[in-house]
Write a protein that holds these residues in place. Structure first.
Motif, PDB file in Angstrom:
ATOM      1  N   LEU A  14      -2.400 -12.292  45.710  1.00 24.37           N
ATOM      2  CA  LEU A  14      -2.466 -12.694  44.305  1.00 24.37           C
ATOM      3  C   LEU A  14      -1.855 -14.095  44.176  1.00 24.37           C
ATOM      4  O   LEU A  14      -0.677 -14.259  43.904  1.00 24.37           O
ATOM      5  CB  LEU A  14      -1.700 -11.712  43.420  1.00 24.37           C
ATOM      6  N   GLN A  47      -5.648 -17.758  39.935  1.00 25.50           N
ATOM      7  CA  GLN A  47      -5.776 -16.891  38.786  1.00 25.50           C
ATOM      8  C   GLN A  47      -6.712 -17.515  37.756  1.00 25.50           C
ATOM      9  O   GLN A  47      -6.605 -18.715  37.473  1.00 25.50           O
ATOM     10  CB  GLN A  47      -4.415 -16.637  38.144  1.00 25.50           C
ATOM     11  N   GLN A 107       0.181  -6.914  38.329  1.00 27.84           N
ATOM     12  CA  GLN A 107       0.462  -6.361  39.648  1.00 27.84           C
ATOM     13  C   GLN A 107       0.460  -4.837  39.613  1.00 27.84           C
ATOM     14  O   GLN A 107      -0.038  -4.180  40.533  1.00 27.84           O
ATOM     15  CB  GLN A 107       1.823  -6.879  40.147  1.00 27.84           C
ATOM     16  N   ASN A 108       0.989  -4.291  38.527  1.00 30.82           N
ATOM     17  CA  ASN A 108       1.042  -2.831  38.387  1.00 30.82           C
ATOM     18  C   ASN A 108      -0.374  -2.242  38.337  1.00 30.82           C
ATOM     19  O   ASN A 108      -0.715  -1.306  39.060  1.00 30.82           O
ATOM     20  CB  ASN A 108       1.831  -2.460  37.132  1.00 30.82           C
ATOM     21  N   GLN A 160      -2.272  -2.720  41.705  1.00 27.62           N
ATOM     22  CA  GLN A 160      -1.931  -1.724  42.721  1.00 27.62           C
ATOM     23  C   GLN A 160      -2.533  -0.358  42.389  1.00 27.62           C
ATOM     24  O   GLN A 160      -3.024   0.360  43.269  1.00 27.62           O
ATOM     25  CB  GLN A 160      -0.398  -1.611  42.839  1.00 27.62           C
TER      26      GLN A 160
END
Length: 348
Positions: free
Chosen positions: A111, A116, A157-158, A161
């Motif tokens: 990432l 981005q 990120q949460n 994943q």
């Protein structure tokens, strides 16, 4: 907020998937092209070729006149028979190759902030949060002032994943599902073969039974024809005997008539009278045919050999599939129905 459990769960799932993508020969992740064996196990084509060459040292490769060879699957020991193309004749497993590409891509993609994407509503804002309500990525400005200010959000990120873990689980589930589908396909193919084999057996049995019926009918026909022939010969012999006797009697009578006519010309009266009575007696005896047997009225008929085959024809028309047990059950049901009818009639 602690994301450690989800990271551990993702790592475990990825390890499980990775184990499914390990070649049993080189013990490394499959290298393309990946070939699928008839037993549904996979190998790197290079590893498959190494195993094949070790099992067939005299096979000289593609383009030669040597016919195919064989080797055993290193996973299940199933014998793999190849054509003249060798391992190049094996089918590639594109599904496994695609899964490997996805696995490598997801396992190595970082990432990076520089990569981005930017928010469409706020040009200077990078997408850095995820709207859980609308299920879309967005930026902080949209959460504070924009369209997502009343929505629930979470760190990228949460969610990354979480969705990555779900995708990995989906891939593993798809691989397991493909194994189940292959097992079902194998079972259905075996069922199809069993149906064909059972059909051939039943057809052969049916032909044998009908041939047996033909043989019985043919033998019975010969026996009955022989009976008619014997009776025919007996009657014809008897009639021919009568014909012979009547012809002999007719011949004797004709000669006697000729002699009598000649005797009528006898000039001597005494000589005529001496022989007249004897000749007259012979004429009287010749006129009698009672000593010759006669045929009875209707002697020529052969009606005793007539047949009524309506019942047999009906039985043959009603030949169908079934067993003796089925016939016994039908007879028992018929008897029960007859008894029920009798009881009903008695009550009336």
């Amino acid at each position: 907020m602690d994301f450690q459990p989800s990271i551990i769960r993702e790592s475990s799932t990825m390890e499980t998937l990775e184990k499914q993508l390990i070649c049993p020969i080189c013990l490394e992740m499959f290298e393309k092209p990946v070939v699928i064996l008839p037993c549904q196990h996979n190998l790197c084509r290079k590893c498959a070729n190494d195993v094949f060459q070790a099992a067939n040292p005299y096979w000289q490769g593609r383009g030669t006149m040597v016919s195919g060879g064989r080797f055993r699957c290193p996973s299940c020991r199933h014998e793999v028979i190849l054509d003249r193309h060798g391992v190049y004749g094996l089918q590639r497993n594109l599904l496994v190759e695609n899964i490997i590409d996805i696995y490598k891509e997801e396992g190595t993609r970082p990432l990076k902030k520089g990569n981005q994407p930017m928010c469409e509503e706020h040009d200077d804002e990078k997408i850095n949060i995820y709207c859980m309500t609308c299920q879309v990525p967005t930026c902080s400005m949209c959460k504070v002032f924009g369209a997502h200010k009343d929505c629930e959000v979470a760190p990228l990120q949460n969610v990354f994943q979480q969705q990555k873990t779900e995708l990995t689980d989906g891939i593993a589930m798809l691989v397991a599902g493909n194994d189940r589908i292959q097992a079902i396909t194998d079972q259905l193919e075996q069922t199809s073969k069993s149906i064909e084999e059972n059909s051939r057996h039943q057809k052969h049995s049916l032909v044998e039974k009908f041939d047996s019926l033909y043989a019985i009918l043919e033998q019975r026909k010969e026996d009955m024809l022989q009976s008619i022939t014997k009776e025919q010969e007996r009657k014809v012999s008897f009639i021919n005997g009568l014909i012979r006797q009547y012809k002999e009697h007719l011949e004797g009578s004709s000669k006697l008539v000729e002699n009598a006519i000649q005797f009528m010309d006898e000039p001597g009266i005494a000589a005529f009278l001496i022989n007249a009575k004897k000749l007259l007696q012979k004429i009287i005896d010749a006129s009698r045919t009672s000593h010759i047997p006669k045929s009875d009225e209707g002697f020529e008929n052969m009606d005793q050999f007539s047949m009524n085959l309506e019942l047999a024809e009906e039985t043959l028309k009603n030949i169908t599939f079934g067993t003796d047990d089925d016939e016994m059950e039908e007879e028992e049901e018929t008897e029960e129905e007859d008894e029920a009818e009798d009881q009903a009639n008695d009550q009336q």
